[in-house]
Write an enzyme that holds these catalytic residues in place. Structure first.
Site, PDB file in Angstrom:
ATOM      1  N   ASP A   2      35.454  55.572  42.248  1.00 39.05           N
ATOM      2  CA  ASP A   2      36.057  55.018  41.322  1.00 39.05           C
ATOM      3  C   ASP A   2      37.753  55.086  41.537  1.00 39.05           C
ATOM      4  O   ASP A   2      38.056  55.852  42.078  1.00 39.05           O
ATOM      5  CB  ASP A   2      35.461  55.541  39.730  1.00 39.05           C
ATOM      6  CG  ASP A   2      35.850  54.796  38.483  1.00 39.05           C
ATOM      7  OD1 ASP A   2      36.639  53.331  38.388  1.00 39.05           O
ATOM      8  OD2 ASP A   2      36.083  55.865  37.455  1.00 39.05           O
ATOM      9  N   ARG A   6      43.345  51.941  39.966  1.00 32.42           N
ATOM     10  CA  ARG A   6      44.353  53.187  39.331  1.00 32.42           C
ATOM     11  C   ARG A   6      45.257  53.348  40.498  1.00 32.42           C
ATOM     12  O   ARG A   6      46.208  53.854  40.096  1.00 32.42           O
ATOM     13  CB  ARG A   6      43.707  54.544  38.578  1.00 32.42           C
ATOM     14  CG  ARG A   6      43.656  53.639  37.270  1.00 32.42           C
ATOM     15  CD  ARG A   6      42.786  54.643  36.600  1.00 32.42           C
ATOM     16  NE  ARG A   6      41.264  54.885  37.413  1.00 32.42           N
ATOM     17  CZ  ARG A   6      40.270  55.812  37.288  1.00 32.42           C
ATOM     18  NH1 ARG A   6      40.137  56.900  36.580  1.00 32.42           N
ATOM     19  NH2 ARG A   6      39.815  55.425  37.662  1.00 32.42           N
ATOM     20  N   SER A  47      28.617  46.349  40.299  1.00 28.87           N
ATOM     21  CA  SER A  47      27.527  46.549  38.669  1.00 28.87           C
ATOM     22  C   SER A  47      27.924  45.756  38.456  1.00 28.87           C
ATOM     23  O   SER A  47      28.371  44.080  38.468  1.00 28.87           O
ATOM     24  CB  SER A  47      28.283  47.724  38.339  1.00 28.87           C
ATOM     25  OG  SER A  47      29.705  46.878  37.298  1.00 28.87           O
ATOM     26  N   ASN A  50      30.333  44.165  36.684  1.00 29.42           N
ATOM     27  CA  ASN A  50      31.882  43.998  36.947  1.00 29.42           C
ATOM     28  C   ASN A  50      31.954  41.794  37.024  1.00 29.42           C
ATOM     29  O   ASN A  50      32.826  41.422  37.761  1.00 29.42           O
ATOM     30  CB  ASN A  50      31.464  44.389  38.141  1.00 29.42           C
ATOM     31  CG  ASN A  50      31.932  45.941  38.684  1.00 29.42           C
ATOM     32  OD1 ASN A  50      31.232  46.007  39.992  1.00 29.42           O
ATOM     33  ND2 ASN A  50      32.192  46.017  37.978  1.00 29.42           N
ATOM     34  N   ARG A  53      34.942  41.159  35.269  1.00 34.02           N
ATOM     35  CA  ARG A  53      35.984  40.887  35.387  1.00 34.02           C
ATOM     36  C   ARG A  53      36.713  40.096  35.510  1.00 34.02           C
ATOM     37  O   ARG A  53      35.844  38.064  35.606  1.00 34.02           O
ATOM     38  CB  ARG A  53      36.572  42.206  37.026  1.00 34.02           C
ATOM     39  CG  ARG A  53      35.901  43.731  36.828  1.00 34.02           C
ATOM     40  CD  ARG A  53      35.589  44.228  37.862  1.00 34.02           C
ATOM     41  NE  ARG A  53      35.672  45.664  37.188  1.00 34.02           N
ATOM     42  CZ  ARG A  53      36.111  46.286  38.301  1.00 34.02           C
ATOM     43  NH1 ARG A  53      36.944  46.641  39.694  1.00 34.02           N
ATOM     44  NH2 ARG A  53      36.090  47.964  38.425  1.00 34.02           N
TER      45      ARG A  53
END
Length: 214
Positions: A2, A6, A47, A50, A53
């Protein structure tokens, strides 16, 4: 794994670059796992959630997956790494499925570290699928359900690591994590490397595991 987004945001870069750097972290970590003699390493790559997205991000992830297989398969095959997929990767585009099938066949006979990659994987879905398969064969018990999980041929989960400071499982290996040790680290995935894996293993080695006993 993860923190790709970011990582990119902190550097005012596109998310796709964060995912690209995340692939480099995968490469470093798999090599380190093999060198450290780990029996198995499972990575949560894509996943079942996902798919929600943005389309361009999903497309970029698929492109990176294909590039990773094409660029690293020879090295992993020569090093004795065995590839395994958990989840329903057959839902991907035909060219991705073809590449994955080739990689699985290419490494099937290897006996070194098993690299299990979770693709289109969700643990709740896995448990439902396993329960249905077990029920079709007879009575559902702990053992009959466990035998139908995607991870049935992998060793028990010992240590679960999540990067980026998030403290949750996010639908990953829920059944398998029942007595696993858990480690949540602040480092973003693109910055993860052999030194972090070694620190995690040292932390694991220092823990006393009682599996519910005293």
């Amino acid at each position: 794994m993860d923190g790709n987004g970011r990582w990119a945001k902190k550097r005012h870069m596109p998310r796709a670059l964060g995912h690209k750097r995340g692939v480099e972290a995968v490469r470093r970590t798999v090599r380190a796992a093999r060198e450290m003699g780990l029996e198995a390493l499972t990575l949560y790559a894509f996943s079942t959630e996902n798919w929600s997205r943005p389309e361009d991000e999903v497309s970029a992830l698929m492109g990176l997956m294909k590039h990773f297989i094409l660029s690293d398969l020879d090295e992993f095959a020569a090093a004795g790494v065995k590839l395994k997929i958990i989840g329903d990767y057959k839902a991907f585009a035909p060219d991705v499925v073809e590449l994955v099938d080739h990689a699985l066949a290419r490494t099937a006979g290897n006996v070194g570290t098993t690299l299990a990659v979770a693709l289109n994987y969700g643990s709740q879905d896995e448990i439902v699928r396993a329960a249905n398969k077990a029920a079709a064969k007879g009575q559902i018990t702990h053992d009959t359900l466990a035998a139908e999980l995607d991870t049935a041929d992998l060793p028990p989960l010992d240590l679960l690591i999540r990067t980026s400071g998030e403290v949750r499982l996010s639908n990953f290996l829920l059944w398998q994590a029942a007595y696993a040790e858990m480690l949540f680290v602040d480092v973003l995935w693109p910055d993860f490397g052999p030194e972090h894996l070694r620190e995690a293993l040292d932390c694991f080695a220092a823990r006393e595991r009682r599996f519910g006993g005293r």
